[in-house]
Scaffold this motif. Structure first.
Motif, PDB file in Angstrom:
ATOM      1  N   ASP A  39     -13.340   3.259   1.889  1.00  0.00           N
ATOM      2  CA  ASP A  39     -12.238   3.743   1.055  1.00  0.00           C
ATOM      3  C   ASP A  39     -11.950   5.217   1.350  1.00  0.00           C
ATOM      4  OD1 ASP A  39     -10.759   4.855  -1.168  1.00  0.00           O
ATOM      5  OD2 ASP A  39     -11.292   3.083  -2.331  1.00  0.00           O
ATOM      6  N   ASN A  40     -10.741   5.500   1.824  1.00  0.00           N
ATOM      7  CA  ASN A  40     -10.417   6.873   2.214  1.00  0.00           C
ATOM      8  C   ASN A  40     -10.422   7.838   1.037  1.00  0.00           C
ATOM      9  OD1 ASN A  40      -9.999   6.941   5.132  1.00  0.00           O
ATOM     10  ND2 ASN A  40      -8.343   5.487   4.757  1.00  0.00           N
ATOM     11  N   ALA A  90     -10.039  -3.468   8.004  1.00  0.00           N
ATOM     12  CA  ALA A  90      -8.997  -2.491   7.696  1.00  0.00           C
ATOM     13  C   ALA A  90      -7.681  -3.218   7.435  1.00  0.00           C
ATOM     14  CB  ALA A  90      -8.842  -1.510   8.851  1.00  0.00           C
ATOM     15  N   GLN A  91      -6.898  -2.691   6.505  1.00  0.00           N
ATOM     16  CA  GLN A  91      -5.646  -3.334   6.125  1.00  0.00           C
ATOM     17  C   GLN A  91      -4.464  -2.913   6.986  1.00  0.00           C
ATOM     18  OE1 GLN A  91      -5.590  -5.837   3.588  1.00  0.00           O
ATOM     19  NE2 GLN A  91      -7.738  -5.541   4.177  1.00  0.00           N
ATOM     20  N   SER A  92      -4.591  -1.780   7.668  1.00  0.00           N
ATOM     21  CA  SER A  92      -3.489  -1.308   8.508  1.00  0.00           C
ATOM     22  C   SER A  92      -4.019  -0.287   9.504  1.00  0.00           C
ATOM     23  CB  SER A  92      -2.395  -0.660   7.652  1.00  0.00           C
ATOM     24  OG  SER A  92      -2.847   0.578   7.118  1.00  0.00           O
ATOM     25  N   GLU A  95      -4.332   3.135   7.889  1.00  0.00           N
ATOM     26  CA  GLU A  95      -5.584   3.275   7.138  1.00  0.00           C
ATOM     27  C   GLU A  95      -6.722   3.658   8.082  1.00  0.00           C
ATOM     28  OE1 GLU A  95      -8.696   0.107   5.619  1.00  0.00           O
ATOM     29  OE2 GLU A  95      -6.805  -0.104   4.524  1.00  0.00           O
ATOM     30  N   GLU A  98      -6.434   7.351   9.113  1.00  0.00           N
ATOM     31  CA  GLU A  98      -6.924   8.255   8.074  1.00  0.00           C
ATOM     32  C   GLU A  98      -8.446   8.223   7.995  1.00  0.00           C
ATOM     33  OE1 GLU A  98      -6.377   9.139   3.264  1.00  0.00           O
ATOM     34  OE2 GLU A  98      -5.244   7.519   4.228  1.00  0.00           O
ATOM     35  N   ARG A  99      -9.015   7.041   8.117  1.00  0.00           N
ATOM     36  CA  ARG A  99     -10.475   6.908   8.053  1.00  0.00           C
ATOM     37  C   ARG A  99     -11.143   7.636   9.214  1.00  0.00           C
ATOM     38  NH1 ARG A  99     -10.581   1.751   7.382  1.00  0.00           N
ATOM     39  NH2 ARG A  99     -10.500   2.061   5.127  1.00  0.00           N
TER      40      ARG A  99
END
Length: 329
Positions: A39-40, A90-92, A95, A98-99
């Motif tokens: 979770d970012n 991962a959902q995208s 994402e 960013e991670r």
């Protein structure tokens, strides 16, 4: 000798030995780790918590959260169907981007980036070859992570992946009986493992060149019944694994009391490192993360306490010359 001088000498004779004894005591080490690290928002929250308190944490990454769509479809863990993960993916690609930024900045800030394998499967029956395959997938995923989402990687990213990821924690703390998992860890270049559970805080034990750490059982609750020092175990005990935000403050206070008691017992005693584990999920309304924040805010600023990562703790423990000969199980 005059009475004032005699009194001064007597006082010094009492104070100096106590001061010398305090100076000879090792720092109390506090080792905080996070499993999954996906979770970012919680990457940012944990990094801020660490910066505010002069702490370094260890992040055990699950590599499925760095897999793009093609890698997701290709991933196959030992004895599992292709494209399966117990913790999702991962959902995208945004994402993932960013991670990756969070992972890289955490590394630059002095945190320890480590492995939690990929799809979070119970490997207690896995062979050395099974573990080696999962470790290879983890390594390859991180090697290609930036390019897979169309980003130019930092100049030292490959060095991080090849030389700085030295630790592993098995999903579910489920280690293979016998030597297979440790042999695979050694082959993969790991130097420490944090998959054990010990009866209480314990010094790590060396096994075939791998330094093995364990999360301790700590007293908790009105009956002080021992529990693994990890947020998920508290979540199960407090609310049977069902989210209960209404009682969040009570759960926070119980967790903080358990963490503080475990810390004080070592701080005032043998100063064995205290290890506590968390996840990138704010269970029971964030109760356990708030308890963690209270603990590190209380203890990490003390001059005789060091809130460090697993990698940082190893030379400090070795300097004490007290590596445990048994695992404390």
């Amino acid at each position: 000798m005059s009475r004032p001088l005699l009194a001064t000498c007597l006082l010094a004779s009492l104070v100096l030995p106590a001061a010398a004894e305090a100076a000879d005591r090792p720092k109390q080490l506090v080792i905080i780790s996070f499993d999954g690290a996906h979770d970012n928002a919680l990457w940012l929250k944990s990094r801020e918590m660490a910066a505010r308190n002069g702490a370094h944490f260890t992040y055990f990454l699950s590599c499925t959260f760095l897999m793009n769509e093609a890698a997701k479809k290709a991933y196959q863990a030992p004895h599992q169907k292709r494209g399966k993960s117990n913790v999702g993916f991962a959902q995208s690609e945004n994402e993932i981007r960013e991670r990756l930024g969070n992972i890289w900045h955490a590394h630059l800030e002095g945190h320890d980036i480590a492995s939690h394998a990929c799809g979070h499967f119970d490997g207690r029956l896995w062979s050395k070859a099974d573990w080696s395959a999962e470790y290879a997938t983890f390594h390859a995923t991180l090697k290609n992570a930036w390019k897979s989402v169309g980003l130019e990687e930092p100049s030292d990213w490959q060095d991080l992946v090849d030389h700085s990821i030295k630790g592993f924690r098995a999903p579910y703390l489920s280690a293979t009986a016998g030597a297979d998992m440790i042999a695979a860890e050694k082959k993969a270049g790991f130097t420490y493992d944090a998959s054990l559970v010990t009866k209480g805080p314990a010094m790590p034990v060396e096994e075939d060149g791998i330094l093995r750490f364990g999360l301790p059982l700590i007293p908790e609750g009105p009956s002080e019944k021992p529990i693994i020092g990890m947020d998920y175990n508290l979540f199960v005990r407090h609310s049977r694994g069902e989210e209960d935000s209404a009682d969040s403050k009570a759960f926070e206070d119980r967790a903080y009391a358990a963490f503080s008691q475990a810390f004080n017992r070592q701080y005032n005693g043998d100063r064995i490192p205290l290890q506590l584990g968390f996840h990138f999920v704010e269970m029971n309304g964030g109760a356990y993360w708030r308890a963690l924040d209270r603990l590190v805010s209380d203890v990490c600023h003390r001059s005789d306490v060091a809130c460090v990562s697993y990698s940082e703790s190893i030379p400090m423990i070795e300097a004490r010359g007290k590596l445990q000969q048994t695992s404390g199980l």
